[in-house]
Each structure stands twice: as C-alpha cells, then as structure tokens.
Enzyme design. Structure first.
Site, PDB file in Angstrom:
ATOM      1  N   PRO A 283      11.401  -3.055  12.273  1.00  0.00           N
ATOM      2  CA  PRO A 283      10.025  -2.886  11.782  1.00  0.00           C
ATOM      3  C   PRO A 283       9.730  -1.428  11.460  1.00  0.00           C
ATOM      4  O   PRO A 283      10.174  -0.528  12.173  1.00  0.00           O
ATOM      5  CB  PRO A 283       9.176  -3.347  12.973  1.00  0.00           C
ATOM      6  N   GLY A 284       9.000  -1.201  10.401  1.00  0.00           N
ATOM      7  CA  GLY A 284       8.576   0.156  10.052  1.00  0.00           C
ATOM      8  C   GLY A 284       7.060   0.204   9.946  1.00  0.00           C
ATOM      9  O   GLY A 284       6.364   0.689  10.832  1.00  0.00           O
ATOM     10  N   ARG A 285       6.561  -0.380   8.852  1.00  0.00           N
ATOM     11  CA  ARG A 285       5.124  -0.359   8.557  1.00  0.00           C
ATOM     12  C   ARG A 285       4.286  -0.868   9.740  1.00  0.00           C
ATOM     13  O   ARG A 285       3.243  -0.308  10.069  1.00  0.00           O
ATOM     14  CB  ARG A 285       4.875  -1.254   7.337  1.00  0.00           C
ATOM     15  N   ARG A 321       1.336   5.633  -2.717  1.00  0.00           N
ATOM     16  CA  ARG A 321       1.262   4.166  -2.691  1.00  0.00           C
ATOM     17  C   ARG A 321       0.288   3.589  -3.728  1.00  0.00           C
ATOM     18  O   ARG A 321       0.638   2.621  -4.408  1.00  0.00           O
ATOM     19  CB  ARG A 321       0.919   3.661  -1.280  1.00  0.00           C
ATOM     20  N   CYS A 353      -2.014  16.301 -12.798  1.00  0.00           N
ATOM     21  CA  CYS A 353      -2.202  16.066 -14.227  1.00  0.00           C
ATOM     22  C   CYS A 353      -1.576  14.758 -14.677  1.00  0.00           C
ATOM     23  O   CYS A 353      -0.639  14.746 -15.480  1.00  0.00           O
ATOM     24  CB  CYS A 353      -1.619  17.225 -15.015  1.00  0.00           C
ATOM     25  N   TYR A 382       4.883   5.005   4.854  1.00  0.00           N
ATOM     26  CA  TYR A 382       5.181   5.272   3.442  1.00  0.00           C
ATOM     27  C   TYR A 382       4.115   6.186   2.818  1.00  0.00           C
ATOM     28  O   TYR A 382       3.754   6.054   1.665  1.00  0.00           O
ATOM     29  CB  TYR A 382       5.343   3.953   2.660  1.00  0.00           C
TER      30      TYR A 382
HETATM   31  N1  PLP Z   1      14.913  -2.431   7.043  1.00  0.00           N
HETATM   32  C1  PLP Z   1      15.314  -2.207   5.772  1.00  0.00           C
HETATM   33  C2  PLP Z   1      16.740  -2.403   5.426  1.00  0.00           C
HETATM   34  C3  PLP Z   1      14.394  -1.792   4.803  1.00  0.00           C
HETATM   35  O1  PLP Z   1      14.784  -1.559   3.554  1.00  0.00           O
HETATM   36  C4  PLP Z   1      13.025  -1.613   5.185  1.00  0.00           C
HETATM   37  C5  PLP Z   1      12.022  -1.207   4.202  1.00  0.00           C
HETATM   38  O2  PLP Z   1      12.225  -1.038   3.046  1.00  0.00           O
HETATM   39  C6  PLP Z   1      12.675  -1.844   6.516  1.00  0.00           C
HETATM   40  C7  PLP Z   1      13.640  -2.253   7.406  1.00  0.00           C
HETATM   41  C8  PLP Z   1      11.275  -1.641   7.001  1.00  0.00           C
HETATM   42  O3  PLP Z   1      10.354  -2.468   6.362  1.00  0.00           O
HETATM   43  P1  PLP Z   1       8.852  -2.495   6.880  1.00  0.00           P
HETATM   44  O4  PLP Z   1       8.374  -1.091   6.899  1.00  0.00           O
HETATM   45  O5  PLP Z   1       8.136  -3.322   5.905  1.00  0.00           O
HETATM   46  O6  PLP Z   1       8.880  -3.109   8.242  1.00  0.00           O
END
Ligand code: PLP
Length: 429
Positions: A283-285, A321, A353, A382
């Site tokens: 997970p990231g977002r 974004r 610009c 992001y």
């Molecule tokens: N893992 C992989 C391979 C990804 O490319 C990404 C995002 O592009 C993520 C994890 C994380 O995705 P998210 O931020 O939507 O959880």
C-alpha cells in the site's frame, strides 16, 4: 480519520497551527501528520495480520507515494517493509534504516547497475517483470555469487483504478509477464544460477475502491498458483500489490474508518484460504494520502469578466495530480470561515506558464484575499514525490508534525542548489 482540524479559528495539523508553519517555513510547503501515517499503517497491518497466521503477512509500504525520510522513519519504526522501484528508492530506504531484508524491488525497467546494487545490499525480493529481466537478474546474481530471491509479477488482464494513467493490471499496460508465460519462465529459472523464484506478484492499479476488481485478480493468481504447483513449481509467496483507494472529497467531519480495509482483508482471507503462502502487500496512497496537505498562499486575485482566478504560490510542479490525472483535492482555507461567510467560485491556478497549471475550476470557496492561506487536502501521496523544478521553481519544502512540534523534513531548495546542479560546457571557457 486524519489529524487536520480547525482549532481556535485556524486549521491545525495535530497541535500545530498551519499559520505558524507558513510564517516560519514559508509556502508552498507540504505538511504531514505523523499520527495519521501511524494510524493508517497500524490499521492496515493489523487487518492483514488477521488474514494469515502470524509472521505470514508482510507490509511493504510503496515509497513512490511519498519517499520523505521522515515518512520512511515513521513507518520503519512500526516495522514496515518498503516497496521500491529504483536504485534511488532502495538507497533511500536503507538510509532511513529499513533493513535490506524488508525491501522489495519492483518496476518494469530495472538496469543491471540497479539490480547489482539491490542484490549486493541483500534485499528480500525482486519482482521480475519480463523474461529479459529474469536473464539479467540471474546474470547479476551469479556474478555476485548469490541466488537472489524473486517473484514473477504477472499481468492478470484486470485493470482498475481512478484514472487510465494509474491502471496497471490490464494486458494493454506495460507491467508484468502474461499468465501463459509464467510456467515456461519458472521452468527456465529453475536452471539459472543467480535467481531463486519464490512465487508471484501483481498490482492492478491505484485509487481502487472496488473490492471486486481485486478479488477477480486475486482469484486468478490463486488459480495460477495451483496450476504452477501442479507442474512442480514452488509458489511460497504471493505479493498482492497495493492500490486501495482513499476518499478525496472529504467532509470536514470525515472519519476514515477501517471499512474498506476490513472488507479487503476479509476478501483476501477468503480468496487465499488454505493456500499456505506468505502474503505481501504494497500500500502507498492508503498510508500517506490523507496524512498530508499542501499549504499555499494566495498571491493574486485576478477578476476577469467571466472568471475569478485565485493565483496561489503552489503550482503543478509542486502538485501535479490535478494537471496529470484531473485529480480532485479539497481546498480548505486556513482561517476558519464564518458559517455565514460569503462564497464565490474561483479557478485556482499556479504561477506556471501553462494553462494546465490549474488546480480546479469554478470551485466555490469563501471570499479570499491576497496573502490568505489555503490547504490542498489529501496531498500526502504522489504530491511531493512527483514534484519538480519546472519553470526553475525551487523544490517544495516538507514538514512533519508530531503532536505540538514539527520538523522540516526537506528544507526548501536554495537557488544556489537549483542553479549549481547544472554545468556550463567547457567550450564556453
Ligand atoms: N506497488 C506497485 C508495483 C505500484 O506500481 C504501486 C503504484 O503505482 C503501488 C504498489 C502503490 O499503489 P497505491 O499507492 O495505490 O497503494
């Protein structure tokens, strides 16, 4: 839940007034709440622990969402692993004190140098995305006298996500090897000296709210696991990627409850029941999205016959974004508006610009004036990680709040640093 709220008429990050951060650090500036990051990580990790027996689930935070050292340290202290996509990210994870044994290396275009660095560092797993990468990794591993543990990232041909540019799991997308190829690659890899295949990975996209999309993809990878095992291959690990979505249109009372996470965990438990695999998540977002805001100041009000432009000091180079994905961010004034405050519609734009340097059009906000501060909400993922110096603007500053205190976790770039990275060709003398 996040930790940005009005107190005594001013928007605070945890216990710190955003007015104070703007005065002391300047704008534009990203502000992160460590309490929110910790909360989301703990919620996610706890839910995943219910999916499989102890020690059989691993969370690798996808640092592409936000690679600030303060964020990485906060998550590392909670035991998070890291999903990386470049040598720079591997290096940064190590610099944050993340043990190499908790680092995964993904991405479609890893170079020999990058793989060498990662293998030498002793990372946990390489997610291989093509046959050519398999060959390269084995060559690199063999040269170093190591068999690098790796998984094949497969493309399930199920794409999902909040925008075409963040969908990754369709067969149209560049990511992963096709299901039909995996058996053959497994068989080839068995005789390769520099790589040991441990299982499979997938990642279908980002900003996904439909559990069904994940379920369809996971059911496919589970079926593939059975088929590969039937052919005598070892599938001990499934890396199920990231991609869980977050709400960007948050009412001020919004409570980011565990509903989606719990539903996701229950689905994973159901789909992988009895499979006897280690599960990885990226997970990231979900971890950092709601934990950050971009604080910016109104530079000018440009009233034209048909439109009112609110020109702020943040631009698309700081937060791309909206320009790149037509993404929506809530805008909260830092000074709490009176309940009966007059409102008007603004186009909120940056100084760059390009007409694309538009955060939003026709957004109804309380009447603003020059020097007012506003916050783009839900900008922790992001945001800063995609920032640039386009138009020779300084790389944006980042701040992390903890309770009543804050730290500058990336000072605003200086003009000396901005100009000093270039080199004048020697023929100019
Ligand atoms: N893992 C992989 C391979 C990804 O490319 C990404 C995002 O592009 C993520 C994890 C994380 O995705 P998210 O931020 O939507 O959880």
């Amino acid at each position: 839940m996040h930790h940005f709220a009005y107190r005594d008429g001013s928007l605070h990050a945890e216990g710190v007034d955003l007015e104070r951060i703007a005065a002391e650090v300047g704008t534009p500036v990203y502000v992160y709440s460590s309490a929110t990051i910790e909360r989301h990580y703990k919620l996610f990790a706890a839910a995943m622990k219910t999916v499989a027996p102890a020690g059989r689930t691993h969370v690798f935070y996808a640092m592409k969402a936000n690679g600030n050292l303060g964020v990485l340290k906060t998550l590392g202290a909670l035991g998070a692993g890291i999903d990386t996509v470049s040598e720079g990210e591997v290096r940064k994870a190590l610099a944050a004190g993340i043990p190499a044994g908790r680092i995964v290396f993904s991405g479609v275009g890893k170079s020999a140098e990058e793989l060498r660095f990662a293998v030498e560092a002793g990372i946990y797993q390489v997610n291989i995305e093509s046959e050519s990468e398999l060959d390269l990794l084995s060559k690199v591993g063999a040269a170093l006298g190591k068999r690098q543990e790796a998984v094949f990232r497969v493309n399930p041909d199920i794409g999902a996500g909040g925008h075409a540019k963040i969908t990754t799991g369709s067969s149209e997308n560049k990511f992963g090897v096709s299901f039909e190829e995996v058996g053959r690659l497994y068989a080839r890899a068995a005789n390769m000296p520099g790589v040991r295949i441990m299982g499979l990975a997938l990642h279908i996209g980002s900003q996904i709210h439909e559990i069904d999309a994940f379920e369809a993809a996971y059911a496919k990878i589970v079926a593939l696991t059975g088929a590969l095992r039937g052919e005598g291959h070892r599938v001990d690990r499934l890396d199920l990627g990231g991609g869980l979505g977050i709400p960007y249109d948050i009412p001020k009372t919004f409570d980011y409850g565990p509903g989606l996470i719990e539903a996701y965990a229950a689905m994973v438990a159901k789909v992988t029941k009895g499979l006897d695999v280690e599960l990885g998540f990226e997970p990231g977002r979900l971890i950092v999205g709601n934990a950050g805001i971009l604080l910016t100041r109104v530079l000018h009000l440009n009233q034209r016959p048909m439109k009112r432009f609110l020109v702020v000091d943040a631009a698309m180079n700081d937060l791309v974004r909206p320009a790149m994905y037509e993404a929506y961010h809530e805008i909260w004034p830092v000074k709490e508006p009176a309940p009966d405050a007059a409102e008007v519609a603004y186009d909120v734009v940056g100084p760059i610009c390009e007409t694309g340097d538009t955060f939003t059009t026709g957004r109804v906000l309380p009447v603003m004036k020059q020097d007012d501060l506003i916050a783009f909400m839900t900008a922790g993922a992001y945001g800063a990680s995609m920032s640039s110096t386009y138009n020779q603007r300084l790389l944006v500053a980042e701040v992390m709040v903890k309770g009543e205190t804050y730290a500058v976790t990336r000072p605003r770039q200086s003009y000396e640093a901005l100009i000093g990275t270039d080199r004048v060709p020697e023929w100019f003398g």
